[in-house]
Design a protein around this motif. Structure first.
Motif, short mmCIF file in Angstrom:
data_model
loop_
_atom_site.label_atom_id
_atom_site.label_comp_id
_atom_site.label_asym_id
_atom_site.label_seq_id
_atom_site.Cartn_x
_atom_site.Cartn_y
_atom_site.Cartn_z
N MET A 51 21.07 55.17 48.62
CA MET A 51 20.36 56.06 49.43
C MET A 51 19.31 56.59 48.38
N LYS A 52 17.90 56.46 48.58
CA LYS A 52 16.94 57.15 47.76
C LYS A 52 17.15 58.89 47.99
N ALA A 53 16.57 59.64 46.84
CA ALA A 53 16.64 60.87 47.02
C ALA A 53 15.37 61.43 47.86
N ILE A 54 15.20 62.43 48.69
CA ILE A 54 13.99 62.67 49.40
C ILE A 54 13.54 63.85 48.72
N TYR A 55 12.27 64.06 48.61
CA TYR A 55 11.49 64.92 48.06
C TYR A 55 10.25 65.58 48.80
N GLY A 56 10.32 66.78 49.42
CA GLY A 56 9.17 67.14 50.22
C GLY A 56 8.18 68.08 49.56
N ILE A 57 6.92 67.59 49.38
CA ILE A 57 5.88 68.67 48.93
C ILE A 57 5.19 69.20 49.91
N PHE A 58 5.19 70.49 49.86
CA PHE A 58 4.27 71.10 50.91
C PHE A 58 3.11 71.99 50.15
N ALA B 234 12.41 57.74 44.37
CA ALA B 234 12.41 58.58 45.32
C ALA B 234 11.57 58.05 46.57
N VAL B 235 11.89 58.74 47.50
CA VAL B 235 11.07 58.79 49.18
C VAL B 235 10.42 60.30 48.89
N ASN C 122 12.67 65.28 65.13
CA ASN C 122 12.90 63.98 65.48
C ASN C 122 11.93 62.95 64.54
N LEU C 123 10.54 63.62 64.77
CA LEU C 123 9.49 62.82 63.88
C LEU C 123 10.01 62.98 62.49
N ILE C 124 10.43 63.88 61.69
CA ILE C 124 10.81 63.70 60.23
C ILE C 124 11.91 62.56 60.21
N ARG C 125 12.86 62.71 60.98
CA ARG C 125 13.88 61.62 60.66
C ARG C 125 13.60 60.22 61.05
N SER C 126 12.57 60.13 62.02
CA SER C 126 12.16 58.84 62.56
C SER C 126 11.24 58.22 61.27
N MET C 127 10.52 59.08 60.79
CA MET C 127 9.76 58.64 59.47
C MET C 127 10.58 58.31 58.49
N LEU C 128 11.50 58.83 58.10
CA LEU C 128 12.45 58.12 56.95
C LEU C 128 13.50 57.13 57.53
N GLU C 129 13.70 56.94 58.50
CA GLU C 129 14.30 55.68 59.13
C GLU C 129 13.18 54.55 58.98
N GLU C 130 12.07 54.62 59.34
CA GLU C 130 11.04 53.70 59.03
C GLU C 130 10.73 53.13 57.73
N PHE D 80 11.90 71.01 57.94
CA PHE D 80 12.25 69.83 57.27
C PHE D 80 13.67 69.99 56.67
N LEU D 81 14.21 70.97 56.36
CA LEU D 81 15.54 71.31 55.79
C LEU D 81 16.65 71.15 56.97
N GLU D 82 16.00 71.51 58.23
CA GLU D 82 16.99 71.13 59.30
C GLU D 82 17.11 69.68 59.55
N ALA D 83 15.99 68.94 59.32
CA ALA D 83 16.08 67.52 59.37
C ALA D 83 16.78 66.91 58.49
N VAL D 84 16.51 67.39 57.19
CA VAL D 84 17.12 66.68 55.89
C VAL D 84 17.57 67.79 55.04
N PRO D 85 18.76 68.25 55.13
CA PRO D 85 19.34 69.37 54.37
C PRO D 85 19.28 69.04 52.85
N GLN D 86 19.48 67.81 52.46
CA GLN D 86 19.48 67.37 51.09
C GLN D 86 17.91 67.40 50.61
N MET D 87 16.88 67.41 51.31
CA MET D 87 15.64 67.43 50.74
C MET D 87 15.50 68.26 49.60
N HIS D 88 15.06 67.63 48.35
CA HIS D 88 14.24 68.64 47.18
C HIS D 88 12.81 69.10 47.75
N VAL D 89 12.62 70.34 47.43
CA VAL D 89 11.43 71.16 48.02
C VAL D 89 10.72 71.30 46.64
#
Length: 226
Positions: A1-8, A99-100, A114-122, A41-50
């Protein structure tokens, strides 16, 4: 599974809000807008790198806000550039290949888990770039008073987060800046990355004006809110 990064992206001054502080630091019910955004976002993806993009002059302010608000998630802080394009480019330099990456406006705190998780699933299904869109409900016209109305069925309103494979969006941001780059998807599209759509959310508004702030407060206060 790819690492997930969030840029805010929160590198702007928020001049349209007319407040004494940048709009990302305005509080709604005891939390700043930016804190609410990142925590969703962290609620949806706790392992996200911020990766948080901020005005250089307000780096210390944000650190103090995080301490006061017990926001102890690790973050990579990046100074904003002269445009959103340059801010995102600065942030992408902190993201590894393979990464994603989800790129999101720091003042859009009302999207659903749900939107955050749905996008990662897609993205796991093979998308290379994915953006949320909503139908346009208002009548649209050109500024030419004699021009015909725009067909609403032919356009959509684009939101964030916009999600990409990190190595591809980093390469796309290697292009020279163009005033036509209005969002990350426009940068990706010009470099040849196919962009897919997913249904966005009406509540996923960008808090830019005092009127937006009133609406956001009402949504959060509503039992039918988030």
């Amino acid at each position: 599974m790819k690492a997930i990064y969030g840029i805010f992206t929160a590198g702007g001054s928020g001049s349209r809000m007319g407040a004494d502080i940048p709009k990302q630091f305005i509080e709604i019910d005891g939390k700043t807008i930016l804190q609410r955004t990142i925590e969703r976002f962290l609620e949806a993806v706790p392992q996200m790198h911020v990766v948080t993009v901020l005005p250089q002059a307000h780096m210390r302010t944000w650190k103090e806000i995080c301490v006061a608000g017990s926001m102890d998630c690790p973050q990579i802080l990046v100074p904003g550039g002269i445009t959103r394009f340059h801010s995102v480019k600065n942030a992408l330099a902190k993201v590894p290949d393979g990464a994603v990456v989800m790129i999101h406006d720091g003042v859009r705190p009302l999207l659903s888990v749900n939107l955050i998780r749905s996008m990662l699933e897609e993205m796991e299904k093979g998308c290379r770039a994915l953006i949320p869109v909503v139908p346009v409900v208002d009548t649209l016209r050109s500024r030419d008073p004699e021009g015909p109305p725009v067909d609403r069925n032919s356009v959509v309103a684009v939101q964030t987060p916009q999600v990409f494979l990190s190595e591809e969006i980093k390469q796309a941001y290697g292009q020279p800046y163009d005033t036509g780059f209005t969002d990350d998807a426009s940068v990706a599209g010009k470099s040849g990355i196919p962009v897919s759509f997913i249904n966005g959310e009406r509540f996923n508004l960008k808090i830019t004006t005092p009127e937006d702030l009133v609406l956001a407060k009402a949504i959060l206060a509503s039992s039918d809110g988030l």
